[in-house]
Design an enzyme around this catalytic site. Sequence first.
Site, PDB file in Angstrom:
ATOM      1  CE1 TYR A  70      -4.040   2.001   0.334  1.00  0.00           C
ATOM      2  CE2 TYR A  70      -2.670   3.352   1.777  1.00  0.00           C
ATOM      3  CZ  TYR A  70      -3.819   3.183   1.021  1.00  0.00           C
ATOM      4  OH  TYR A  70      -4.732   4.189   0.947  1.00  0.00           O
ATOM      5  CG  PHE A 122      -7.036  16.540 -25.236  1.00  0.00           C
ATOM      6  CD1 PHE A 122      -7.157  15.924 -26.472  1.00  0.00           C
ATOM      7  CD2 PHE A 122      -7.333  15.812 -24.103  1.00  0.00           C
ATOM      8  CE1 PHE A 122      -7.560  14.592 -26.565  1.00  0.00           C
ATOM      9  CE2 PHE A 122      -7.732  14.473 -24.195  1.00  0.00           C
ATOM     10  CZ  PHE A 122      -7.847  13.869 -25.422  1.00  0.00           C
ATOM     11  CB  THR A 123     -11.897  16.308 -24.857  1.00  0.00           C
ATOM     12  OG1 THR A 123     -10.996  15.205 -24.699  1.00  0.00           O
ATOM     13  CG2 THR A 123     -12.258  16.429 -26.328  1.00  0.00           C
ATOM     14  CG  ASP A 214      -1.237  16.862 -22.851  1.00  0.00           C
ATOM     15  OD1 ASP A 214      -0.648  15.761 -22.786  1.00  0.00           O
ATOM     16  OD2 ASP A 214      -2.455  16.960 -23.062  1.00  0.00           O
ATOM     17  CE  LYS A 257      -4.121   9.084 -25.190  1.00  0.00           C
ATOM     18  NZ  LYS A 257      -4.493  10.242 -24.389  1.00  0.00           N
ATOM     19  NE  ARG A 381     -10.790  13.935 -30.375  1.00  0.00           N
ATOM     20  CZ  ARG A 381     -11.485  13.561 -29.311  1.00  0.00           C
ATOM     21  NH1 ARG A 381     -12.772  13.826 -29.224  1.00  0.00           N
ATOM     22  NH2 ARG A 381     -10.920  12.927 -28.316  1.00  0.00           N
ATOM     23  CG  PHE A 447     -16.478  13.233 -27.553  1.00  0.00           C
ATOM     24  CD1 PHE A 447     -16.269  14.378 -26.811  1.00  0.00           C
ATOM     25  CD2 PHE A 447     -15.609  12.176 -27.398  1.00  0.00           C
ATOM     26  CE1 PHE A 447     -15.206  14.454 -25.920  1.00  0.00           C
ATOM     27  CE2 PHE A 447     -14.544  12.247 -26.516  1.00  0.00           C
ATOM     28  CZ  PHE A 447     -14.351  13.392 -25.771  1.00  0.00           C
TER      29      PHE A 447
HETATM   30  C1  PLP Z   1      -5.424  11.071 -23.956  1.00  0.00           C
HETATM   31  C2  PLP Z   1      -5.013  12.453 -23.739  1.00  0.00           C
HETATM   32  C3  PLP Z   1      -5.142  13.067 -22.494  1.00  0.00           C
HETATM   33  C4  PLP Z   1      -5.857  12.410 -21.337  1.00  0.00           C
HETATM   34  O1  PLP Z   1      -5.271  11.230 -20.943  1.00  0.00           O
HETATM   35  P1  PLP Z   1      -6.150   9.976 -20.407  1.00  0.00           P
HETATM   36  O2  PLP Z   1      -5.083   8.979 -20.060  1.00  0.00           O
HETATM   37  O3  PLP Z   1      -7.028   9.548 -21.517  1.00  0.00           O
HETATM   38  O4  PLP Z   1      -6.894  10.441 -19.230  1.00  0.00           O
HETATM   39  C5  PLP Z   1      -4.661  14.348 -22.371  1.00  0.00           C
HETATM   40  N1  PLP Z   1      -4.101  15.014 -23.395  1.00  0.00           N
HETATM   41  C6  PLP Z   1      -3.982  14.456 -24.602  1.00  0.00           C
HETATM   42  C7  PLP Z   1      -3.373  15.229 -25.717  1.00  0.00           C
HETATM   43  C8  PLP Z   1      -4.437  13.170 -24.827  1.00  0.00           C
HETATM   44  O5  PLP Z   1      -4.338  12.635 -26.051  1.00  0.00           O
END
Ligand code: PLP
Length: 477
Positions: A70, A122-123, A214, A257, A381, A447
Amino acid sequence: MRTAEPYRIKMVEPLTMTTRAEREKAIADAGYNTFLLKSSVCYIDLLTDSGTNAMSDRQWSALMMGDEAYAGARSFDHLLEAVQEAYGLPYVVPTHQGRGAEHLISKILIKPGQYVAGNMYFTTTRVHQELAGATFVDVIRDEAHDPTRADIPFKGNIDLDKLQALIDDKGAENIAYVNLAVTVNMAGGQPVSMANIKAVSELCKRNGIILWSDATRLAENSWFIKEREEGYADTPCAEIVKEMLSYVDGLTMSGKKDALVNIGGFLAMRSEAILEEARGLVVVYEGMPTYGGLSGRDLEAMAVGLREALDDAYLEHRIGQVRYLGDQLKAAGVPIVEPVGGHAVFIDARAFLPHLSQDDFPAQALAAELFVESGVRSMERGIVSAGRDADGNNRHPALELVRLTIPRRVYTNAHMDVVADAVIELWKNRDAIRGLRFVHEAPTLRFFTSRFEPIPARSPLPEQAEEHPVGAVDVRP
Ligand SMILES: *Cc1c(COP(=O)(O)O)cnc(C)c1O
């Protein structure tokens, strides 16, 4: 000389092909939203590159070494070492995925009423910034919004004049931070140059503004720098990434990613003060600061994966495969965003379906049709992803795109050939594709879960049109 995948396949997962009738039913059941399809009906799944990565034998081995304590687990130390060595940042706070990190940093850096500048929204990032009380301001170069500008090598760059104008207008003290995405997902996976990162960093420093990255696709960004920016042709991507990050104060990472895992994320930073605040918040929202909502094995896999993603041979194939698909579509005349970016090929749905208005959700409709045609799952998108503004009006983004996102290390170029054939077939029959309208509109990040139905064919006779109205909800402005 031609090159092939720089790996061989050790484990396989069978794919299933459905009939057209089965797919027509499936997409109707899913409300014409590819996010609501079951993956079992998708033949080639290009919905996203997020968490869909194939892990390596080394990652699977590391998984077995997870320390599930933990507190104080050694798996955290392995992640910390990897981030320190590969990214050159001293502190890390794991989170369950990228948006967990966005949540924490937005809460830490934003005071309500402030602005956040960034190279395109970004969303999830923007939602967290807005929930923390900020207004997002897009300062990406204008050409990023133009899918036809194939001549721009670094379409993701921040426009320094726009950033300076924002500082002059609002005052540096009212800018919570600058958010620099590498690459820019919503612009089509377009890269940012080293020169731009450096210049943005200098501008931020001069004005006392924090520069956050990011860094979700930082490895892919480094390949474009190697390929396109003078002076980097012989520099390993691992070194390019370190230089990129030397200019920022910290980063949010979606491990799903460019850390080549299926789940995970983190914050990394230089500031001890920000580290302390992040540790305070992570225990509330994610978990202890040494696991942040992840299991020990997830941390181990991420520590290995984030290093593997910086391998030049891997990146050459990765970017090459995306380009391989893009080149086939381009050769057939299909309108795509150019130049092709790092993780996806984006079809320009406005140019593909010029007979539809943006309020007919052309990209949403095209993604649904592609699925029916071939079992290939893609995503919208465009206007649906962009959501509504503070006054409740639909945002009308310049880009209205269908994204064919290539998971990392998952599909071969033979799969890319099948995808290309399916899109080209639709392109030949594009005049028959109809628009969509909402049946259910989700209040946030609509979306993901909204449902649609096809807009019925319009009657040519006005009297009949009265009897058969085009729908109770007319979403046109
Ligand atoms: C996927 C993504 C995020 C968010 O990450 P999650 O792991 O899906 O929460 C943030 N910024 C960009 C550019 C992304 O492609």
